[in-house]
Design an enzyme around this catalytic site. Structure first.
Site, PDB file in Angstrom:
ATOM      1  N   ARG A   1      50.625   9.079 -25.832  1.00  0.00           N
ATOM      2  CA  ARG A   1      50.392   9.094 -27.284  1.00  0.00           C
ATOM      3  C   ARG A   1      48.861   8.670 -27.693  1.00  0.00           C
ATOM      4  O   ARG A   1      48.135   7.894 -26.910  1.00  0.00           O
ATOM      5  CB  ARG A   1      51.141   8.266 -28.159  1.00  0.00           C
ATOM      6  CG  ARG A   1      51.277   8.377 -29.560  1.00  0.00           C
ATOM      7  CD  ARG A   1      52.526   7.974 -29.985  1.00  0.00           C
ATOM      8  NE  ARG A   1      52.720   7.792 -31.655  1.00  0.00           N
ATOM      9  CZ  ARG A   1      52.554   8.743 -32.527  1.00  0.00           C
ATOM     10  NH1 ARG A   1      52.449   9.859 -32.287  1.00  0.00           N
ATOM     11  NH2 ARG A   1      52.794   8.401 -33.936  1.00  0.00           N
TER      12      ARG A   1
ATOM     13  N   THR B   1      54.419  19.652 -34.144  1.00  0.00           N
ATOM     14  CA  THR B   1      54.795  19.141 -33.069  1.00  0.00           C
ATOM     15  C   THR B   1      55.831  20.015 -32.298  1.00  0.00           C
ATOM     16  O   THR B   1      56.230  21.049 -32.651  1.00  0.00           O
ATOM     17  CB  THR B   1      55.568  17.870 -33.574  1.00  0.00           C
ATOM     18  OG1 THR B   1      54.568  17.232 -34.442  1.00  0.00           O
ATOM     19  CG2 THR B   1      56.011  16.908 -32.439  1.00  0.00           C
TER      20      THR B   1
ATOM     21  N   ASP C   1      49.891   8.249 -38.840  1.00  0.00           N
ATOM     22  CA  ASP C   1      51.353   7.526 -38.378  1.00  0.00           C
ATOM     23  C   ASP C   1      51.605   5.940 -38.540  1.00  0.00           C
ATOM     24  O   ASP C   1      52.410   5.460 -38.236  1.00  0.00           O
ATOM     25  CB  ASP C   1      51.791   7.941 -37.025  1.00  0.00           C
ATOM     26  CG  ASP C   1      52.256   9.623 -37.063  1.00  0.00           C
ATOM     27  OD1 ASP C   1      52.999   9.915 -38.074  1.00  0.00           O
ATOM     28  OD2 ASP C   1      52.622  10.162 -35.902  1.00  0.00           O
TER      29      ASP C   1
HETATM   30  O1  DON Z   1      54.952  10.973 -33.949  1.00  0.00           O
HETATM   31  C1  DON Z   1      55.483  11.084 -34.815  1.00  0.00           C
HETATM   32  O2  DON Z   1      56.478  10.507 -35.474  1.00  0.00           O
HETATM   33  C2  DON Z   1      54.842  12.444 -35.703  1.00  0.00           C
HETATM   34  N1  DON Z   1      53.497  12.329 -35.456  1.00  0.00           N
HETATM   35  C3  DON Z   1      55.651  13.337 -35.261  1.00  0.00           C
HETATM   36  C4  DON Z   1      55.194  14.858 -36.330  1.00  0.00           C
HETATM   37  C5  DON Z   1      56.323  15.790 -36.161  1.00  0.00           C
HETATM   38  O3  DON Z   1      57.192  15.927 -35.441  1.00  0.00           O
HETATM   39  C6  DON Z   1      56.004  16.936 -37.436  1.00  0.00           C
HETATM   40  N2  DON Z   1      56.925  17.715 -37.399  1.00  0.00           N
HETATM   41  N3  DON Z   1      57.456  18.240 -38.406  1.00  0.00           N
END
Ligand code: DON
Length: 586
Positions: free
Chosen positions: A125, A399, A441
């Protein structure tokens, strides 16, 4: 239908006819499986789409969010690759095919389970750059600068996707990199037909794109449209450099120079050193027994632990006879399990290198009992305050997730992302790559909600080198004999853990088919806002009047589940009928 779209469809059909048998729709599945299931239809139109979104095979299945990404995986499998080669090929391919969802300047997680060799959890990540502190996002009076974590150069973290895929493939793959990356290269160089979801993402973000990005995603200085051909020349060149230099390209290669050059105009927020210092983290998967299976999921900063807590709490509540009977009791059990799990996530979630996430405590039987006691008191007393608050509309899709399973139980579950739609909406000139906006995030300030309405505490505050908390929870389930049973994951921001919960609940508790489990209407609660979200199809079965102690909102659950399961000697792949992908296999 454009030529390319037709060509794509023909390729998919070729694979389908060459390699699969389809099963007839299971008529009995909507009846007689307990009161909760019989009350609820599938999400609108799902049954009509079943032939496209379900695939049965014997050797291998992949489920991803683009037919050509699934096909890329099968292409390398047919050349003698293993599940990890399939993972690498489809991951590079999806980054070309869904540039609004994921990409090589993003990050992700992967659980790899190779029964004869071992199991691993990979965290590739994004990390906060060395310069990354909350001061970049705050006004002098300490208030949050609106939108700075959401768009533009400062919303991006140091990417890890390329290093992650390369490391996993180098450790466990069989094929040379040029073979594994060939499909992605072709899709970038020769182009593919723009599909509805991508066209929508381009038109939505068009005004915010920088000139380099508009050049790629525009034709005659307007947003590219559905059915038109998207060619990504610079991206093809970047892929070529990765084939040539492997992990060096993202340590010190041309791509790193182009990114740091871009950042020379933005206080050198991300530097060449940030790339040099980036490390993929490899650990054991988080492992726990739930609902008669062993789950292997991502440890923090993922939300795997909260998914397990949710399942444990549900089981604990099921044992008690103090909850209302029937459907209402079931909704309460599920909602309250979700509420507690997301509360834990908000209060405790963060990078374990910086904060102590009490995983063993959260997974303990005594924790599930104690928390259930609290819920029980509330239910028995009947004195629930009905929350009244405004809520944000959920964001559109981005995502991506890929699930892969072969007949020997080798499996990869990976979720990859640039976070919001087209991430930072900035392309690094010369790379063809879009920056992520994953700094969002982090919890900029305790209690300030992010893009998905999620709140966090100091545990998830921005610090140099830290990894932001994530909802992505790629998981693999083993059955009682230790054989791989199911591979699952989803995109969908805050709704990722609940989409997996809902699917596992349908499949393992209500014993629906995997397809129906994926496409059933869902229940979602994320602690804040204090509201139960139900798919619109459940409105008549569960009107607000039946759930007076909750604020109910009827709205489509956003997450798209991609799952593969083993039933006897059959492998069954399902991609969410809300999405664009298909499962494929042999
Ligand atoms: O890591 C995460 O929680 C977010 N960046 C995920 C983003 C995501 O799944 C967007 N989908 N709608």
């Amino acid at each position: 239908m454009s030529f390319y779209r037709r060509a794509n469809l023909l390729l998919v059909l070729f694979f389908v006819f060459q390699s699969c048998e389809t099963i007839p729709f299971l008529q009995d599945s909507l009846n007689g499986k307990g009161s909760f299931s019989s009350a609820i239809p599938q999400v609108e139109g799902a049954s009509a789409k079943r032939d496209r979104y379900e695939f049965i095979g014997k050797e291998i299945i992949i489920s991803s969010d683009h037919p050509l990404a699934s096909q890329a995986g099968m292409e390398v499998w047919k050349q003698g690759g293993n599940v990890v080669d399939v993972f690498a090929a489809s991951s590079f391919a999806i980054s070309v095919l869904r540039p609004h969802s994921t990409g090589l300047l993003g990050g992700g997680f992967a659980i790899v389970h190779l029964p004869a060799k071992g199991k691993w959890a990979y965290d590739f990540r994004e990390r906060s750059p060395k310069k990354g502190t909350s001061s970049f996002y705050l006004n002098p009076d300490g208030t949050v600068i609106s939108g700075k974590t959401l768009k533009g150069a400062y919303s991006a973290g140091v990417p890890g996707t390329v290093q992650g895929i390369l490391q996993i493939q180098k450790q466990h793959g069989k094929l040379p990199l040029n073979v594994v990356m060939a499909p992605a290269f072709r899709y970038a160089k020769n182009g593919f037909s723009v599909y509805g979801d991508l066209a929508l993402a381009v038109s939505k973000t068009w005004p915010d794109m920088n000139p380099a990005m508009k050049k790629v995603f525009g034709i005659d200085n307007r947003a590219i449209r559905e059915g038109e051909l998207l060619i990504q020349e610079d991206l093809a060149k970047t892929l070529e450099r990765i084939v040539e230099n492997a992990e060096k390209e993202f340590l010190e290669g041309e791509t790193v120079k182009l990114v740091s050059n871009y950042y020379s105009e933005y206080e050198n927020f991300i530097t060449e050193d940030d790339f040099k210092n980036y490390q993929v983290r490899t650990t054991e998967p988080l492992q726990s027994s739930v609902w008669g299976y062993t789950i292997l999921t991502m440890p923090p900063p993922s939300s795997g632990v909260h998914l397990i807590t949710m399942m444990n709490l549900y089981s604990e509540m099921q044992k008690r006879n103090t909850f209302p009977s029937g459907n209402v009791g079931e909704i309460i059990r599920i909602t309250e399990a979700m509420r507690v799990s997301y509360r834990d996530r908000a209060e405790l979630g963060g990078d374990p290198g910086f904060t102590n996430v009490p995983v063993s405590k959260l997974l303990s039987a005594s924790y599930a009992k104690d928390e259930t006691n609290e819920i029980e008191k509330k239910v028995v007393s009947g004195s629930w305050p009905v929350p009244k608050e405004e809520i944000k509309k959920p964001e559109a899709y981005n995502t991506t997730h890929i699930s892969i399973l072969d007949k020997d139980g080798n499996a990869v579950s990976t979720t990859q992302s640039i976070n919001g739609i087209f991430g930072a909406v900035q392309m690094v000139p010369g790379t063809g790559l879009v920056l992520n906006n994953t700094m969002d995030d982090f919890a900029i300030l305790p209690g300030v909600p992010n893009l998905y309405g999620l709140v966090g505490s100091k545990a998830n505050a921005i610090e140099p080198g830290k990894t932001p908390l994530s909802s992505m929870s790629p998981s693999i389930l083993l059955d009682g004999t230790g054989k791989t049973k199911l591979v699952i994951g989803a995109p969908g921001g805050s709704q990722i853990p609940t989409s997996i919960f809902n699917t596992l609940y349908r499949y393992l508790v209500q014993k629906e088919s995997l397809y129906e489990s994926v496409s059933y209407p869902r229940i979602h609660h994320q602690f804040q806002p204090d509201r139960v979200f139900l798919d619109p199809e459940i409105k008549e079965s569960f009107p607000q009047s039946e759930l007076p102690f909750y604020q109910v909102q009827y709205i489509r659950h956003r997450a798209k589940v991609f799952a593969v399961t083993r039933e006897g000697d059959r492998l069954i792949g399902v991609s969410d009928p809300k999405g664009e992908g298909v499962p494929l296999g042999f």
